[in-house]
Design a protein around this motif. Sequence first.
Motif, mmCIF file in Angstrom:
data_model
loop_
_atom_site.group_PDB
_atom_site.id
_atom_site.type_symbol
_atom_site.label_atom_id
_atom_site.label_comp_id
_atom_site.label_asym_id
_atom_site.label_seq_id
_atom_site.Cartn_x
_atom_site.Cartn_y
_atom_site.Cartn_z
ATOM 1 N N GLU A 136 40.549 13.638 -26.574
ATOM 2 C CA GLU A 136 39.761 13.178 -27.868
ATOM 3 C C GLU A 136 40.074 14.330 -29.234
ATOM 4 O OE1 GLU A 136 35.480 12.447 -24.897
ATOM 5 O OE2 GLU A 136 35.412 13.401 -26.983
ATOM 6 N N ILE A 137 40.006 13.796 -30.496
ATOM 7 C CA ILE A 137 40.808 14.297 -31.861
ATOM 8 C C ILE A 137 39.209 13.411 -32.763
ATOM 9 C CG2 ILE A 137 42.087 13.975 -33.356
ATOM 10 C CD1 ILE A 137 44.092 12.545 -31.706
ATOM 11 N N SER A 138 39.261 14.278 -32.912
ATOM 12 C CA SER A 138 38.013 14.884 -34.006
ATOM 13 C C SER A 138 38.884 14.988 -35.646
ATOM 14 C CB SER A 138 36.951 15.405 -34.001
ATOM 15 O OG SER A 138 35.894 15.041 -35.890
ATOM 16 N N VAL A 139 38.770 13.817 -36.655
ATOM 17 C CA VAL A 139 39.154 13.709 -38.355
ATOM 18 C C VAL A 139 38.100 13.471 -38.891
ATOM 19 C CG1 VAL A 139 41.921 13.571 -37.592
ATOM 20 C CG2 VAL A 139 40.459 11.569 -37.521
ATOM 21 N N PRO A 140 38.100 13.833 -40.158
ATOM 22 C CA PRO A 140 37.676 13.963 -41.374
ATOM 23 C C PRO A 140 38.016 12.136 -41.887
ATOM 24 C CG PRO A 140 38.873 15.535 -41.652
ATOM 25 C CD PRO A 140 39.382 15.103 -40.916
ATOM 26 N N ASP A 141 36.737 11.487 -42.178
ATOM 27 C CA ASP A 141 37.248 9.888 -43.128
ATOM 28 C C ASP A 141 38.452 9.908 -43.614
ATOM 29 O OD1 ASP A 141 37.428 7.222 -43.401
ATOM 30 O OD2 ASP A 141 35.787 7.986 -45.443
ATOM 31 N N ALA A 142 38.353 10.816 -44.974
ATOM 32 C CA ALA A 142 40.118 10.678 -45.660
ATOM 33 C C ALA A 142 41.437 11.153 -45.473
ATOM 34 C CB ALA A 142 40.055 11.960 -46.682
ATOM 35 N N GLN A 143 41.244 11.383 -43.715
ATOM 36 C CA GLN A 143 42.448 11.866 -43.244
ATOM 37 C C GLN A 143 42.383 10.758 -42.580
ATOM 38 O OE1 GLN A 143 44.605 13.994 -44.152
ATOM 39 N NE2 GLN A 143 43.132 14.854 -45.532
ATOM 40 N N GLY A 186 29.497 7.197 -37.181
ATOM 41 C CA GLY A 186 30.665 7.033 -37.266
ATOM 42 C C GLY A 186 30.585 6.118 -36.089
ATOM 43 N N CYS A 187 32.421 5.936 -35.601
ATOM 44 C CA CYS A 187 33.169 5.503 -34.770
ATOM 45 C C CYS A 187 33.961 6.223 -33.565
ATOM 46 C CB CYS A 187 34.065 4.320 -35.704
ATOM 47 S SG CYS A 187 32.648 3.090 -35.975
ATOM 48 N N VAL A 188 34.091 5.782 -32.756
ATOM 49 C CA VAL A 188 34.952 5.933 -31.633
ATOM 50 C C VAL A 188 35.674 5.044 -31.685
ATOM 51 C CG1 VAL A 188 35.255 7.474 -29.608
ATOM 52 C CG2 VAL A 188 33.168 7.565 -31.011
ATOM 53 N N TYR A 189 36.775 5.192 -31.709
ATOM 54 C CA TYR A 189 38.367 4.621 -31.764
ATOM 55 C C TYR A 189 39.252 4.859 -29.972
ATOM 56 C CZ TYR A 189 37.690 3.948 -36.410
ATOM 57 O OH TYR A 189 36.920 3.435 -38.033
ATOM 58 N N TYR A 190 39.273 3.984 -29.457
ATOM 59 C CA TYR A 190 40.199 4.444 -28.055
ATOM 60 C C TYR A 190 41.755 3.565 -28.515
ATOM 61 C CZ TYR A 190 36.222 6.596 -25.846
ATOM 62 O OH TYR A 190 35.719 7.517 -25.052
ATOM 63 N N ASP A 222 49.813 6.214 -22.204
ATOM 64 C CA ASP A 222 49.375 7.377 -22.214
ATOM 65 C C ASP A 222 47.365 6.591 -23.680
ATOM 66 O OD1 ASP A 222 51.041 9.272 -21.911
ATOM 67 O OD2 ASP A 222 51.674 9.072 -23.736
ATOM 68 N N ARG A 223 47.005 7.344 -23.249
ATOM 69 C CA ARG A 223 45.691 7.199 -23.751
ATOM 70 C C ARG A 223 44.818 8.435 -24.514
ATOM 71 N NH1 ARG A 223 42.113 5.507 -19.487
ATOM 72 N NH2 ARG A 223 43.746 6.557 -17.732
ATOM 73 N N LEU A 224 43.937 8.107 -25.952
ATOM 74 C CA LEU A 224 43.286 9.009 -26.406
ATOM 75 C C LEU A 224 42.234 7.849 -27.267
ATOM 76 C CD1 LEU A 224 44.675 8.968 -29.557
ATOM 77 C CD2 LEU A 224 46.028 10.109 -29.229
ATOM 78 N N SER A 225 41.523 9.100 -28.060
ATOM 79 C CA SER A 225 39.863 8.684 -28.591
ATOM 80 C C SER A 225 40.094 9.497 -30.208
ATOM 81 C CB SER A 225 38.993 8.491 -28.036
ATOM 82 O OG SER A 225 38.507 9.618 -27.775
ATOM 83 N N VAL A 226 39.344 8.832 -30.717
ATOM 84 C CA VAL A 226 39.373 9.448 -32.120
ATOM 85 C C VAL A 226 38.117 9.186 -32.897
ATOM 86 C CG1 VAL A 226 40.344 9.439 -34.272
ATOM 87 C CG2 VAL A 226 41.771 8.935 -32.707
ATOM 88 N N ARG A 227 37.447 10.181 -33.386
ATOM 89 C CA ARG A 227 36.077 9.694 -33.428
ATOM 90 C C ARG A 227 35.975 10.470 -35.398
ATOM 91 N NH1 ARG A 227 31.089 13.194 -30.757
ATOM 92 N NH2 ARG A 227 29.605 13.823 -33.003
ATOM 93 N N VAL A 228 35.383 9.711 -35.900
ATOM 94 C CA VAL A 228 35.299 9.843 -37.201
ATOM 95 C C VAL A 228 33.989 9.467 -37.280
ATOM 96 C CG1 VAL A 228 36.439 9.235 -39.631
ATOM 97 C CG2 VAL A 228 37.734 8.678 -37.394
ATOM 98 N N GLU A 229 33.597 10.229 -38.383
ATOM 99 C CA GLU A 229 32.408 10.327 -38.957
ATOM 100 C C GLU A 229 31.777 10.717 -40.055
ATOM 101 O OE1 GLU A 229 29.552 13.381 -36.569
ATOM 102 O OE2 GLU A 229 31.893 13.739 -35.815
ATOM 103 N N THR A 230 30.678 9.987 -40.814
ATOM 104 C CA THR A 230 30.075 10.179 -41.823
ATOM 105 C C THR A 230 28.665 10.523 -41.708
ATOM 106 O OG1 THR A 230 29.913 8.704 -43.938
ATOM 107 C CG2 THR A 230 30.195 7.757 -42.403
ATOM 108 N N ALA A 231 28.737 11.104 -43.507
ATOM 109 C CA ALA A 231 27.040 12.338 -43.180
ATOM 110 C C ALA A 231 26.322 11.173 -44.087
ATOM 111 C CB ALA A 231 27.099 13.452 -43.571
#
Lengths: 189, 542, 358
Positions: free
Chosen positions: B24-31, B63-67, B75-84
């Motif tokens: 699981e990767i967590s990134v800020p929205d800008a990136q 926010g969203c979780v992308y699979y 390979d599988r991974l998920s990305v978590r992007v959120e906004t406050a």
Amino acid sequence: MQYEDFKDNESLEQLVEELNAAGTNVVVGVFDDIINWGRSNSVWPLAFATSCCGIEFMSVAAARHDMARFGFEVTRNSPRQADFLMVAGTIVHRMAPILKRVYDQLAEPKYVVATGACAVSGGPFRNSYHTVQGIDKIIPVDVFVPGCPPRPEAMLYGMMQLQRKIKVENFFGGVNRKQKREEFFKDKE
Amino acid sequence: MASIQEKISALIPEANFTEAQVLEISVPDAQWHKLAKALYEDANAPFDYLTTIVGMDWGETLGCVYYLESTKTGDRLSVRVETADRQNPTLHSVADIWESANFYEREVYDFFGIIFINHPDMRRLFLRRDWVGHPLRKDYDASPEVNPVRLHHEEAYDTTVSYVEQADGKIVKTEPVIFAPDDYVINIGPQHPSTHGVLRLRCSLDGEFIKKIDPYCGYIHRGIEKMSESLTYPQTLHFTDRLDYLSAMQNRHALCMCIEDAMQVEVPTRAQYIRTINDELMRISSHLLFWGTFCNDLGSTTALIYGFREREMVLDILEETTGARMSFHYNKIGGVMQDIHPDYQRKIKEFCKIMPERLKEYHRFFTGNVIAQGRMHGISVISKERCIAHSMTGPSGRASGWACDVRKRIPYALYDKVEFDEVLRTEGDIYARYMVRMDEILQSIRIIEQLVDNIPEGPVSEKMKPIIKLPEGHWFRQVEASRGAFGVYIESRGDKYPYRLKFNSPGMMLVASLDEVCRGGKIADLIAGGGSLDYVIPDIDR
Amino acid sequence: MYDFSNITMWIHNLLMSFLPEWATLLIEFVLIGVAILALYCILALFLIYFERRVAGAFQCRLGPNRVGPFGIFQSIADMLKILIKELIYLKNIDHFLFNLAPFFVLVASMLTFACLPWGRGLQVINYDVGVFFMLAVSGLGIIGVLLAGWSSNSKYTVIGAMRAGAQMISYELSIGLSILTIVALSGSMSVTGIVDAQYDGWFLFKGHIPALIAFIIYLIAGSAEINRGPFDMAEAESELTAGYHTEYSGIHFGFYYLAEYLNLFIMGGIATTLFLGGWMPLHIPGWETFNTIMDYIPSIVWFLGKSIVVVWISMWFRWTFPRLRIDQLLKLEWKYLLPISLVNLAIMSVIVALGWHF
């Protein structure tokens, strides 16, 4: 099921009593019987199928249950040519105006059979923000068929109850009293 | 996976990593958009398949979780992007990278009110335009006074909304045109004999040719995901049978498996056998119904009746054991509800003997017909690459040559112990989609035949506690339902209710791809093409 | 073989004996009109019932069986209901044309119907150009369909009507050419003349291979002409809900429904007249006893029997074939059927000129 059980339907008995309260002319009564014979033996459904019950309704039309035996043969897809609306499945907020419109498009005499728990009351989705809690809130309903989804036999039973209901109606006077066109449009506005 | 982690942290130093079911990767929205592009274009393992986007309301943040999945390496991974920002939440759209993100992001916008910048078509997907609020947010006002049953018709708009980020970082609202004023727009559905439910399509026509299709969903949106949040886990199970009622068994299997995963419950072998057999029986019955309705769409009414004839045989077998014809309610957390009926095995064996004969009859009756051949060959073609971009899984994806069968990719239940072929074709036209389903019936029979005689003795379900609570965390599991990969996402806060339950249905992507698949064809091809994709609308609308 | 003209002449003489000529003719016109109308309705109702039973048999179902013995009154109940169903008054449509359209279809099929030779001496009109007249009046039906589609003010009906128009006009060519083939063979355009020419053998057998080809082309084109599956593009339930008559309710729809089935019978009747010897019984040269027995069967039974067999063939492929697409349909006509028909006509002319036929 015994045939006598099938004939036992209190609301219909009551309807018959109400209709016959004023008495009937012999000739008119005979004409009524002929017309009701025709109408009740040829009830063409318009399948308003939204979910699971729609598939069961297809089973009713398919070989094992074969609703064509009773005169439900022709499923018309145009509401103008159908006799009753088979509402099979959940009706949600977005669908409600369309259900209303399709009902308005049906030609008189028109009937509605609400099939399945969802159409009857909202069923398992009753607590949802987007479900209509029973289609009788939008359009008048003649027969309710409970079940989730109802078995094909139950649907057939419900449709045959509708036939019975049609059989006791009075074409001359009573149910079929004509509304003037002006009155009709006045109601609409 | 380590190499991916290194690559990402070199690219985006702010990214956080967690190892759970998948990386699981967590990134800020800008990136996020930069990362998405890098993942998509990765040389070794391009993450080209967007499995799902789960919209989330975490309380403080939205926010969203992308699979994501790589079709090359698996390979599988998920990305978590959120906004406050809860008032005007915005995220960057990835619809330009993955085609399938288009509909997923519209769904998230509809449910959570998150606006996706640079998304070409930011309309509500399920709810009416005049709907107040976004229902899956935790602060949504569900009182019926806010949103009463509206009986006036929705207006059909020919333009949409899009928020475009300009070079200087300013966000501008634009109104792209869907249908020009002089387009001949015809409305198909939601009450139409062959939209397979209550799908609504607005098509612009040029004579008989289709210029553009604009699908509308939500005519059977029942708010299952919201309702599940106030029900206990065993109670949420009953919704799965009513999502895609033609893969009731598989859907329920998915949710049970996801909960069992979270609780780390081992399902008894006998139950695994029964589940696998039932899944395959369900698949056969669904494909039979497909055959019937598809032929009916093409004008062959008799085929519908024939398809139903064999389907009744499957339903009889299932009915004896489960007690229902459609909503079986048979799988439960930790196993299955009751033991099988004494006649179960005998009847299945009888059915397995009859069915291949009947399939031959079908082929004689319909497949070989010269008119049917003319209606199916080379029409509504879609390539493998476009299939992956659209996330079109299931038989429709396999007809274009994409090996996307979850039973092979991520084996569950007993699928790694039985022998069966993944039916693949390369043409990608209606005929391929049709034949894949026909051949899958044979493969399902093959699986059942291997299992039915070997069902071991033993209990049919694990004993569970009366109140089922899940530990904190989130899980995502997929099964191969009758029409594609069906996923379940659960987020738990340690309660007996799920904090968020999301069903990822295969049908939605099939409908989203309808424009590309059927554009340029004729009206009759739209019906045939749509029929060959075999979507079920309650599955999409939920 | 009994000659029905004995009865008709007897009625004519009876009326003439005490009435002036104009009154006699008037009464006869009315009688004929009533007879045709009654026959029309009875046949249509029978065919509706017949089709449902045939469909039931093809689909492993029972079909209607509750109304009367074997459900024979099913279609009567249907018609009774349709008669008293509401005629919906639509806004924003051309009311005159909307109400006129069903009558075009009905009148066209009724006029064609009246031309059929029912039995020996049992025919309403006997023009010298009877076949030509039949072709001409059956073409009127297209107008009804186009008007219905256009005047309903709905996109679905317009598409349905345009499809129907393109289809019916195209297939009329093939029908015309296959009929011409038979006209060439018989040397007569009169319906009676054609039937009489088949006294010693049906044209299907007499006319070598060209007659067989013409028969097959007629069956295909005829099915297409009356808009039935696999050529039911105009109604195409799965695409256009109900095609050009989507907006019609009550008896207006009933007219379309009746005309559809009657056209089916007319298709069978014309095929019988042209290819299967009309009301002529089956004669096999040399089998004198057999031929005499066949002669005892009344001519009207022969005609109805043969027509219904053709109708049954049409139902057979309606309930087994999927539907064509509109471009495939037009391609079939213009690229295959029409050239074949033309060549076929040429071959037939050569055969007739050289006297090679039986």
